[in-house]
Design an enzyme around this catalytic site. Structure first.
Site, PDB file in Angstrom:
ATOM      1  N   TYR A   1      23.888   3.135 -23.552  1.00 29.55           N
ATOM      2  CA  TYR A   1      22.728   3.401 -24.399  1.00 29.55           C
ATOM      3  C   TYR A   1      23.098   3.229 -25.868  1.00 29.55           C
ATOM      4  O   TYR A   1      22.361   2.611 -26.648  1.00 29.55           O
ATOM      5  CB  TYR A   1      22.199   4.811 -24.145  1.00 29.55           C
ATOM      6  CG  TYR A   1      21.018   5.196 -24.998  1.00 29.55           C
ATOM      7  CD1 TYR A   1      19.747   4.679 -24.734  1.00 29.55           C
ATOM      8  CD2 TYR A   1      21.174   6.071 -26.070  1.00 29.55           C
ATOM      9  CE1 TYR A   1      18.667   5.033 -25.522  1.00 29.55           C
ATOM     10  CE2 TYR A   1      20.092   6.432 -26.858  1.00 29.55           C
ATOM     11  CZ  TYR A   1      18.842   5.910 -26.582  1.00 29.55           C
ATOM     12  OH  TYR A   1      17.769   6.264 -27.365  1.00 29.55           O
TER      13      TYR A   1
ATOM     14  N   SER B   1      18.229   4.437 -32.482  1.00 30.22           N
ATOM     15  CA  SER B   1      18.687   5.794 -32.183  1.00 30.22           C
ATOM     16  C   SER B   1      19.936   6.066 -32.991  1.00 30.22           C
ATOM     17  O   SER B   1      20.715   5.157 -33.287  1.00 30.22           O
ATOM     18  CB  SER B   1      19.004   5.951 -30.687  1.00 30.22           C
ATOM     19  OG  SER B   1      19.684   7.176 -30.445  1.00 30.22           O
TER      20      SER B   1
END
Length: 269
Positions: free
Chosen positions: A168, A155
């Site tokens: 995250y 990501s």
């Protein structure tokens, strides 16, 4: 393919062996019940591949498998024996794995100081630990065969760090570092490593984490576009892919002008 929504922890449900033709390559896709994983499975099926689909929801995996050559192997990869049992079941079902696409992941959004310890562990277990353990189980057969590719879905949060997504971001940064280190270790083995770095993707990811995507930039892209990037990366043996491509820019600015990067980040979020 009826059965409980969630299999017994760590134990893939048995499926009858369906070996693909020798000339049909095989891809194992995690997180294949929805989103990027499901879209990737369909894209590879269009290209003539045989699919091994895994995730925790047997019913949704069966939906992904409709109309494509696939074996459904439900599993919970966060369980201690989950990765090992899945790798064994996959090899038993079709005899080989040519490509592993690690697409499973969850999110959590909010101030780090409000995040429960259990949520920290869950994000790290699903987004990082489970993938590392599965790669460790799948790699020996690839190395022995002298060919294969591991595709890790990262990501942009792992490249630049995103406010209110600290854990995250940490998990995806770990994935990026793992990809680079593993790529170096596997030089000369015939096994490649690809890191796919998407920005926000228009899937149920945000609904499941309980917080919608509110930023105006970058705008969410489709799961199909990410799946296409995975497909192209495997076909052409690419090491790093950003979706969309301009997402390489924030990381470059951060690398050469970190103070400027942080001022821009504080201003525009």
């Amino acid at each position: 393919m009826r059965g409980p929504a969630t299999p017994k922890p760590g134990t893939p449900a048995p499926e009858p062996p369906t070996p693909p033709p020798p000339d049909r390559p095989v891809a194992l896709v995690t997180g294949a019940s929805s989103g990027i994983g499901a879209a990737t499975a369909r894209r590879f099926a269009e290209g003539g591949w045989h699919l091994l689909l895994t995730g925790r929801d047997r019913g949704r995996l069966a939906e992904t498998a409709v109309g494509i050559p696939a074996v459904v192997l439900p599993a919970d990869l966060t369980e201690p024996e989950g990765p090992r049992l899945l790798a064994q079941a996959a090899l038993r079902a079709v005899g080989r794995i040519d490509v592993l696409v690690a697409g499973a992941g969850i999110g959590w959004a909010g101030p780090f100081l409000t995040m429960r310890h259990a949520d920290i562990d869950q994000v790290l277990n699903v987004d990082l630990n489970a993938t590392l353990h599965l790669v460790r189980e799948v790699l020996p057969a690839m190395v022995a065969a002298g060919r294969g590719r591991v595709v890790l879905v990262g990501s942009v949060a792992g490249c630049v760090g995103v406010r209110d997504e600290a854990v995250y971001s940490a998990a995806k940064a770990g994935m990026a570092a793992f990809a680079e280190a593993l790529r170096q270790e596997l030089r000369g083995t015939g096994v490649g490593v690809t890191l796919v770095v998407p920005g926000p993707v228009d899937t149920a990811f945000f609904d499941r984490r309980g917080t919608p995507y509110r930023r105006s930039r970058p705008r969410p892209t489709s799961a199909g576009r990410v799946a296409g990037a995975v497909w192209d990366a495997v076909r052409h043996g690419r090491d790093d892919v950003y979706v969309p491509g301009w997402l390489t820019l924030p990381g470059r600015v951060r690398g050469v002008a970190p103070s400027l990067y942080r001022r821009l980040l504080h201003r525009f979020g």
